[in-house]
Motif scaffolding. Structure first.
Motif, PDB file in Angstrom:
ATOM      1  N   GLY A  55       0.821  -1.210   0.000  1.00 21.78           N
ATOM      2  CA  GLY A  55       0.000   0.000   0.000  1.00 21.78           C
ATOM      3  C   GLY A  55       0.853   1.257   0.000  1.00 21.78           C
ATOM      4  O   GLY A  55       0.613   2.200  -0.762  1.00 21.78           O
ATOM      5  N   LEU A  56       1.880   1.262   0.858  1.00 27.37           N
ATOM      6  CA  LEU A  56       2.797   2.406   0.907  1.00 27.37           C
ATOM      7  C   LEU A  56       3.555   2.569  -0.404  1.00 27.37           C
ATOM      8  O   LEU A  56       3.675   3.675  -0.935  1.00 27.37           O
ATOM      9  CB  LEU A  56       3.794   2.229   2.057  1.00 27.37           C
ATOM     10  CG  LEU A  56       3.238   2.327   3.466  1.00 27.37           C
ATOM     11  CD1 LEU A  56       4.265   1.846   4.477  1.00 27.37           C
ATOM     12  CD2 LEU A  56       2.814   3.756   3.770  1.00 27.37           C
ATOM     13  N   ALA A  57       4.059   1.466  -0.945  1.00 27.27           N
ATOM     14  CA  ALA A  57       4.855   1.523  -2.174  1.00 27.27           C
ATOM     15  C   ALA A  57       4.027   2.018  -3.352  1.00 27.27           C
ATOM     16  O   ALA A  57       4.470   2.883  -4.121  1.00 27.27           O
ATOM     17  CB  ALA A  57       5.450   0.142  -2.486  1.00 27.27           C
ATOM     18  N   VAL A  58       2.812   1.502  -3.495  1.00 24.55           N
ATOM     19  CA  VAL A  58       1.964   1.913  -4.614  1.00 24.55           C
ATOM     20  C   VAL A  58       1.568   3.382  -4.475  1.00 24.55           C
ATOM     21  O   VAL A  58       1.584   4.128  -5.462  1.00 24.55           O
ATOM     22  CB  VAL A  58       0.739   0.987  -4.740  1.00 24.55           C
ATOM     23  CG1 VAL A  58      -0.281   1.549  -5.701  1.00 24.55           C
ATOM     24  CG2 VAL A  58       1.172  -0.403  -5.179  1.00 24.55           C
ATOM     25  N   VAL A  75       7.792  -3.696  -5.841  1.00 24.03           N
ATOM     26  CA  VAL A  75       6.484  -4.362  -5.843  1.00 24.03           C
ATOM     27  C   VAL A  75       6.595  -5.784  -6.398  1.00 24.03           C
ATOM     28  O   VAL A  75       6.205  -6.747  -5.731  1.00 24.03           O
ATOM     29  CB  VAL A  75       5.446  -3.533  -6.628  1.00 24.03           C
ATOM     30  CG1 VAL A  75       4.123  -4.262  -6.712  1.00 24.03           C
ATOM     31  CG2 VAL A  75       5.253  -2.164  -5.964  1.00 24.03           C
ATOM     32  N   VAL A  76       7.142  -5.912  -7.601  1.00 25.75           N
ATOM     33  CA  VAL A  76       7.209  -7.234  -8.224  1.00 25.75           C
ATOM     34  C   VAL A  76       8.278  -8.097  -7.551  1.00 25.75           C
ATOM     35  O   VAL A  76       8.014  -9.237  -7.161  1.00 25.75           O
ATOM     36  CB  VAL A  76       7.472  -7.122  -9.742  1.00 25.75           C
ATOM     37  CG1 VAL A  76       7.586  -8.492 -10.376  1.00 25.75           C
ATOM     38  CG2 VAL A  76       6.377  -6.300 -10.412  1.00 25.75           C
ATOM     39  N   GLY A  77       9.476  -7.558  -7.402  1.00 28.02           N
ATOM     40  CA  GLY A  77      10.584  -8.345  -6.854  1.00 28.02           C
ATOM     41  C   GLY A  77      10.532  -8.537  -5.353  1.00 28.02           C
ATOM     42  O   GLY A  77      10.286  -9.640  -4.869  1.00 28.02           O
ATOM     43  N   PHE A  78      10.735  -7.453  -4.607  1.00 34.73           N
ATOM     44  CA  PHE A  78      10.833  -7.554  -3.150  1.00 34.73           C
ATOM     45  C   PHE A  78       9.551  -8.081  -2.527  1.00 34.73           C
ATOM     46  O   PHE A  78       9.556  -9.093  -1.826  1.00 34.73           O
ATOM     47  CB  PHE A  78      11.206  -6.192  -2.537  1.00 34.73           C
ATOM     48  CG  PHE A  78      11.404  -6.264  -1.053  1.00 34.73           C
ATOM     49  CD1 PHE A  78      12.644  -6.595  -0.528  1.00 34.73           C
ATOM     50  CD2 PHE A  78      10.364  -6.021  -0.177  1.00 34.73           C
ATOM     51  CE1 PHE A  78      12.832  -6.684   0.846  1.00 34.73           C
ATOM     52  CE2 PHE A  78      10.536  -6.105   1.200  1.00 34.73           C
ATOM     53  CZ  PHE A  78      11.780  -6.435   1.709  1.00 34.73           C
ATOM     54  N   LEU A  79       8.440  -7.402  -2.776  1.00 31.85           N
ATOM     55  CA  LEU A  79       7.187  -7.814  -2.138  1.00 31.85           C
ATOM     56  C   LEU A  79       6.641  -9.103  -2.727  1.00 31.85           C
ATOM     57  O   LEU A  79       6.017  -9.898  -2.018  1.00 31.85           O
ATOM     58  CB  LEU A  79       6.154  -6.689  -2.201  1.00 31.85           C
ATOM     59  CG  LEU A  79       6.524  -5.491  -1.331  1.00 31.85           C
ATOM     60  CD1 LEU A  79       5.605  -4.322  -1.614  1.00 31.85           C
ATOM     61  CD2 LEU A  79       6.514  -5.854   0.137  1.00 31.85           C
ATOM     62  N   ALA A  96      11.267   1.123 -12.901  1.00 27.84           N
ATOM     63  CA  ALA A  96      12.330   0.367 -12.242  1.00 27.84           C
ATOM     64  C   ALA A  96      12.008   0.147 -10.766  1.00 27.84           C
ATOM     65  O   ALA A  96      12.191  -0.952 -10.247  1.00 27.84           O
ATOM     66  CB  ALA A  96      13.670   1.083 -12.395  1.00 27.84           C
ATOM     67  N   TRP A  97      11.539   1.185 -10.087  1.00 24.25           N
ATOM     68  CA  TRP A  97      11.180   1.037  -8.667  1.00 24.25           C
ATOM     69  C   TRP A  97      10.024   0.065  -8.488  1.00 24.25           C
ATOM     70  O   TRP A  97       9.988  -0.717  -7.539  1.00 24.25           O
ATOM     71  CB  TRP A  97      10.846   2.384  -8.036  1.00 24.25           C
ATOM     72  CG  TRP A  97      12.066   3.150  -7.669  1.00 24.25           C
ATOM     73  CD1 TRP A  97      12.528   4.294  -8.251  1.00 24.25           C
ATOM     74  CD2 TRP A  97      13.009   2.815  -6.645  1.00 24.25           C
ATOM     75  NE1 TRP A  97      13.696   4.685  -7.659  1.00 24.25           N
ATOM     76  CE2 TRP A  97      14.013   3.794  -6.666  1.00 24.25           C
ATOM     77  CE3 TRP A  97      13.102   1.774  -5.730  1.00 24.25           C
ATOM     78  CZ2 TRP A  97      15.094   3.768  -5.786  1.00 24.25           C
ATOM     79  CZ3 TRP A  97      14.183   1.750  -4.853  1.00 24.25           C
ATOM     80  CH2 TRP A  97      15.163   2.742  -4.894  1.00 24.25           C
ATOM     81  N   ARG A  98       9.050   0.101  -9.379  1.00 28.64           N
ATOM     82  CA  ARG A  98       7.920  -0.838  -9.291  1.00 28.64           C
ATOM     83  C   ARG A  98       8.425  -2.275  -9.446  1.00 28.64           C
ATOM     84  O   ARG A  98       8.014  -3.170  -8.713  1.00 28.64           O
ATOM     85  CB  ARG A  98       6.870  -0.533 -10.358  1.00 28.64           C
ATOM     86  CG  ARG A  98       5.684  -1.496 -10.336  1.00 28.64           C
ATOM     87  CD  ARG A  98       4.613  -1.113 -11.329  1.00 28.64           C
ATOM     88  NE  ARG A  98       3.876   0.072 -10.931  1.00 28.64           N
ATOM     89  CZ  ARG A  98       2.853   0.070 -10.078  1.00 28.64           C
ATOM     90  NH1 ARG A  98       2.472  -1.052  -9.533  1.00 28.64           N
ATOM     91  NH2 ARG A  98       2.234   1.185  -9.781  1.00 28.64           N
ATOM     92  N   LEU A  99       9.337  -2.492 -10.386  1.00 28.69           N
ATOM     93  CA  LEU A  99       9.876  -3.829 -10.595  1.00 28.69           C
ATOM     94  C   LEU A  99      10.669  -4.315  -9.382  1.00 28.69           C
ATOM     95  O   LEU A  99      10.523  -5.463  -8.955  1.00 28.69           O
ATOM     96  CB  LEU A  99      10.748  -3.868 -11.849  1.00 28.69           C
ATOM     97  CG  LEU A  99      10.013  -3.716 -13.175  1.00 28.69           C
ATOM     98  CD1 LEU A  99      10.996  -3.588 -14.333  1.00 28.69           C
ATOM     99  CD2 LEU A  99       9.067  -4.880 -13.401  1.00 28.69           C
TER     100      LEU A  99
END
Length: 130
Positions: A52-55, A73-77, A67-70
């Protein structure tokens, strides 16, 4: 952005997320002395809060932060807990006014997921019994 660069960004985030998940579980079970189920609950809830915070942060940026989304969101989370992605996608369906699909998503994934565990154990036991 090239395909290889995207894969490396997701992989880097995924590595960090897997390590963070392992450390979270260890902290909850060994340091706090709680059950492994609570370690999973802790990781899932932290992951949901984090997505929620990241989005929100990514959407507030003026330019797209692919790049940050990848990485986040996709990678880390995605590695830390896929439950966060499940929660985010279900909430987005609700926000879009698609409550029926959100409910079907939540119930369907829960029921099919549990059935898949039962089926996987049965197949595994049958193969091992050989």
């Amino acid at each position: 952005m090239s395909g290889l660069r995207e894969v490396l960004l997701v992989g880097t985030g995924g590595f960090a997320g897997a390590v963070a998940r392992y450390l979270t579980g260890g902290f909850v079970t060994r340091r706090l002395g709680l059950d492994t189920v609570l370690a999973t609950v802790t990781a899932n809830m932290l992951g949901c809060l984090a997505i929620g915070l990241a989005v929100a942060w990514l959407e507030a940026r003026e330019e797209p932060a692919v790049a940050w989304r990848l990485v986040l969101v996709v990678g880390f989370l995605g590695s830390y807990t896929t439950f966060s992605t499940f929660g985010y996608e279900t909430v987005e369906l609700l926000r879009e006014g698609r409550a029926g699909l959100a409910l079907a998503n939540a119930l369907g994934q829960l029921l099919v997921g549990l059935a898949a565990v039962v089926a996987g154990r049965a197949v595994g036991n049958a193969l091992l019994a050989g």
